[in-house]
Structures are given as C-alpha cells and as structure tokens.
Design an enzyme around this catalytic site. Sequence first.
Site, PDB file in Angstrom:
ATOM      1  N   VAL A 303     -40.568 -14.382 -41.838  1.00 28.63           N
ATOM      2  CA  VAL A 303     -39.788 -14.277 -42.937  1.00 28.63           C
ATOM      3  C   VAL A 303     -39.757 -12.770 -42.928  1.00 28.63           C
ATOM      4  O   VAL A 303     -40.836 -12.315 -43.321  1.00 28.63           O
ATOM      5  CB  VAL A 303     -40.257 -14.927 -44.232  1.00 28.63           C
ATOM      6  CG1 VAL A 303     -39.384 -14.871 -45.289  1.00 28.63           C
ATOM      7  CG2 VAL A 303     -40.569 -16.501 -43.897  1.00 28.63           C
ATOM      8  N   ASN A 464     -38.790  -2.767 -19.324  1.00 32.32           N
ATOM      9  CA  ASN A 464     -38.612  -3.113 -17.914  1.00 32.32           C
ATOM     10  C   ASN A 464     -37.761  -2.070 -17.247  1.00 32.32           C
ATOM     11  O   ASN A 464     -38.069  -0.766 -17.650  1.00 32.32           O
ATOM     12  CB  ASN A 464     -38.083  -4.396 -17.519  1.00 32.32           C
ATOM     13  CG  ASN A 464     -38.787  -5.763 -18.322  1.00 32.32           C
ATOM     14  OD1 ASN A 464     -40.184  -5.569 -18.286  1.00 32.32           O
ATOM     15  ND2 ASN A 464     -38.123  -6.500 -18.897  1.00 32.32           N
ATOM     16  N   GLY A 515     -44.180  -5.567 -39.403  1.00 32.91           N
ATOM     17  CA  GLY A 515     -44.807  -5.350 -40.534  1.00 32.91           C
ATOM     18  C   GLY A 515     -45.136  -4.045 -41.081  1.00 32.91           C
ATOM     19  O   GLY A 515     -45.058  -3.241 -40.338  1.00 32.91           O
TER      20      GLY A 515
END
Length: 607
Positions: A303, A464, A515
């Site tokens: 969320v 990559n 976060g």
Amino acid sequence: MEPGGEGGRRQQRCLPDLRHQAAEYYRSNEVPQRLEEALNATFYLRPADLYGHLVLTEGEANYFSKFSKPPVICKLIGRKVFDGAGRPTLEVEIFCTVKNHEKSICSIMVSSHSEILENASPEAIDADEKEINDSINRALEWVNGSLNEMLRDLKPTDQCKVDELLGEYFAKKVEEEKERMEIEREEQKEAISALPCVPAVSTVTPTGKKKGPKLGKKTSVAEKPIPPAEPIEPVLCGSIAIGGLSLAVAKTGASINKTPLYLHLALMKHQDLPKKFIVPLPMVTLLSCGKSSSGKLNLMKEVMLIPPTELTVKQGIERLLDIQKQMVRLLDPVGKGSSPQLIDNKKGSARSAVKKTPPPALKRISHLGCLITGCDSLEQPLILMQTACKNLGLELGIDVHLAINCAAHELMDYDGQQWSSMCDTLGSKCYLIAEDASKNISKLLEDQNINIPKCSGLIIKYTNQTKISDLTELTRLLDGQRHIAILGTSAGESSDDSLVDLAVGLGARFIKLGGLSRGERVTKYNRLLAIEEELAKNGILCSGENHEFVDFAEEAQTVEELFNAFPPIEQGPWPSQHSQSVLAQDQHSVSSHSSAPHLNEASKMDP
C-alpha cells in the site's frame, strides 16, 4: 648563491619576465609538439642562470591545460560488496588518465535482479543465494579481465561507443552460453541413448472385469484449463557487469565534465539541456501486508501513498512521514488505555476497533523500508490508511493519493484478455502500471515500434545488461506514446543513489524507492531532496503538472472507427502500405490483448 642574497632578489625581479617569455615560447608555432607536455598547475624551467621551479598563474595554467590529452579510461576495478539486505552485489570503480596522471574518478554499486524470497523453502533460498554468488563472481571476472582490456583508452564521455562495445560483448557471451547449453543437451541425449532398454510393465485389466464408475460417486465436470505461467526470463550469469559498467562510465563522464549526473543524462537524451526540470513524484511504500496474510489476502502486497503535485517533494515526504507515524500508533498502541478508532467507510462514523477485528499488531520493518502487518480482510489496510489520514485532517484522493500493488497476475490466471478488460474499465479512473513488463529492456528495443504492454506506464528497473543508452531510448519512446516512465528500485537495494539522477535526468513521472526507513532507501530520498533544492536555487525547477488518465476503451474505439473508415485496398492506391502498417501498429498498441504485460510479474493500480 644564497637564497636571501642579491641573487635571490634578482631572481624574484626576473620571474614576471620569465613567465611571459615561457608563455610566448609555448604559444609560438615553432614547437607544437611540446605543447602536449604542458601541465595544468606547474612546469619546470631550468635556464643556466636560474635554479628552481616556475609556478604559472591560473590563467596560464588554464591555457596550457587546453593542450593536454582528454581523460581516458585506464583501469577498472570490480569488487564484491553487500546490499541493504546483506546479499552480495557488484561495485565498479573507474580510473582515468587525467593530465598524465592515473586518478580514481568514481565508483557505483548496482543491485541484483533477484527478488528477496519470503516464506520460501530452505532449498529455494539456498539455490537463490548460489545463483547470486555465481553471477557476481562471473561479473568480477569480466570487469577485472576482458572488459578491463576492452574499455582501456576509451573516453568516458563517449557513452554511445562504450555502450556499443558492451552490447557486442554481451551478445558474444550469450552466443557462447547457447553453444555450451547445446553441447550439454547433446551429451545428455547420448548418455540416455547408451542406457539399456527396460521393458515397460503393462497394467492389463483381468478378463471379464471391466472398470466403470462407482455407484453413488459424482463425476467431476472438466474445468477450463488455466494457461500456464509465462516462463521466467533467463538471466545470463554475470550480466550485472554490463549494466554496472555502463552506469559507472556515465557517472565518470559527468565527473569529467564537472556536471551533476542528472544534467549529464538529460543532455544525452535531449541533445540540449532542457530549460526546466520536473522532479518525479515519489511513490512511497508505507505498508506491506501480503506476505503476512493468508489465502487471497496475500494479493495486497503493498500500500503506497503519493503526495499531490502542488507540494514540493520535501513537503510531500514530510506529510507522508506524519501519516506513517499515525499508522504506527494505530497498529501498536502501546501504553494507551483504549484501542484505536477505525473509520467505518459504509456508515461514515468511527466505532471501536473491539467491535471490528483490528489489524494484527505491527511486526517489523520490511526490507523495502516500510511497515509490515497482516490483515483479515482486504478493507483493513485501506481503513487503516484512511484513519491515519483523517487523524491528521487529510483526505485521500485530494491531500494524498493512494496506490496499491495488487498482484494482478495472480488475480487473472495469466489471461491477457482479463488484463485488457480491466484496463478498459479502470483506465479512465486510475493508473494501471505494469511493474516488471519492461524487465528485459533490450527486448523492448529490438524494434523502434516497440510493443508496449497495454497499461498506463511501466516501472523500469536498472538491472542486468541494461545500458544507459537503452534506458535513454526507452524513456524517449515512452514519452512519444504517452506512457508513464517510472524508475524503480530492486528488492535488495544498495546505498548508491544514482537511480535518482537517472529518474530526474530522463524525465520520469514517478520514482518508486520503497519506504521511508532503512539507510539504502533514505539515502535516495535525501538525494531527491538535494536535486530539488539545487534546481530551485538555479531557477530551473518546474512545478508538477496534473496527471491525466488514459481511457483505453475510448481510444480503442476511436482507432477502430478510424481504421474501418479507410476504403479497401483494391479501390485505389490510398492508403499506402506504409500508412496501413502504422495504423495497424497503433491499433495493436492500444487494443490488442497480446500486448498485455508479462502477467507473471506484479502490477500496480492507483485507485
């Protein structure tokens, strides 16, 4: 001659004349081959009547520096380091020859493509760790060996040339790997054919006894088979060296030109510096609950909240930090006499969390830098977020915007038609963003008319064999097709903040950094704040624009009507074959379900 005597004073009086004579000597055309030997700060003059050295003025030094050779790459050093999750990753340091001296210019760290496994078996975790270690070890062999020789004496400012060589090197390694695997398959076939044949045991039903349906047992109706999951894209072992070197060269070129990396990248993309820059909006993950919930509830993976465009990034992050603090209090109300009040969306009033099962208590901080908790219903995380906003006098959809990682691939059973229908239904109301549909950027760039999945935008991760020139071209093509380019981090992120410069320089609309906790995440948010402050100070910061949604159903209908309005080909030469091909590509890009994103990867919705 004593330094303090008459000779020393005579030497001081002669210094200005000697400087002028030396400058004129090197400025003349008589000895052009000597100009390359001039140094930036100091050169030595040894006439018969003067012993010592002659220091040039700044202007003379700058004049002579113009004749020195441009910096070139002289050495690469690859190291195994660790990311924020304690997993091995690659660090690349570049040394250049600058004015005849070897000098370390910069170093970067790149993240592994491998996602962090949660709730996996010990065998799967061990296999993943072995794969990562093998990939990093192979990358170190390339960087410290053949790639070191290949890039030597190249200009770090020539990004296109470097990326071209890296691309050729990677293509060669891919072919070598294919040949190796083909040899292994042939050897396995020969080994199997050499085994003795064992007759198969036949299971024959005894004569007179026929098997039939048992009485009283219901026969099951054949269910529609679910399409199999798309195969995982193979990643060449060691390919992280390609992306790491390309990014390191870009950062080195920016350092040589004495410009920030984001300006260096913007110049590469636009061939001229834009007059204004827009700082991408951060998509901040505040809650992770999918892996801690059972059954279908694990579809609610993340969320996220997005600050409104009228706020600066600094103001937006401060607002989201306040919401995060409120969520901590609601999840773990330690020392409070009463339980937190959760909002009832249906009745619009607050009622005690005792009457409605509250979310489980806060467990820990995720590797993504967000809060982790489980949930008993899909509404709980949303009610928690809404309650935290209401406690601060904020309203979702106005003062802050909501984004959800809903694991769409698990919802749709790998059926591209379901994704297409969802885009047509919700595309005019929210963003539908495919997270890893662009995982292999090189495949999307095989043709200039790239087959972009039907979605509002793509989250692009620099991993990559991705090269800076590939990323520049992809974002340019996305801009031309009204798709949103979103730069995102990997699960195991390092403390390198170059991704933020990539997002700003290439003009990404959003940036997804995880976060607001853990050093490797916060470092990038701090870099975003520093760039915003620098752009504002220089007067080239442009305020954010309102983001418009794309109505896929309306666009598909409009293109189809336009396509059907053309006369048949046999009626005349118009439209030309070129026009038909362009229209077909446009129709395919907005309406064909075959262009759906890789549904074995997570997708995002912004309701």
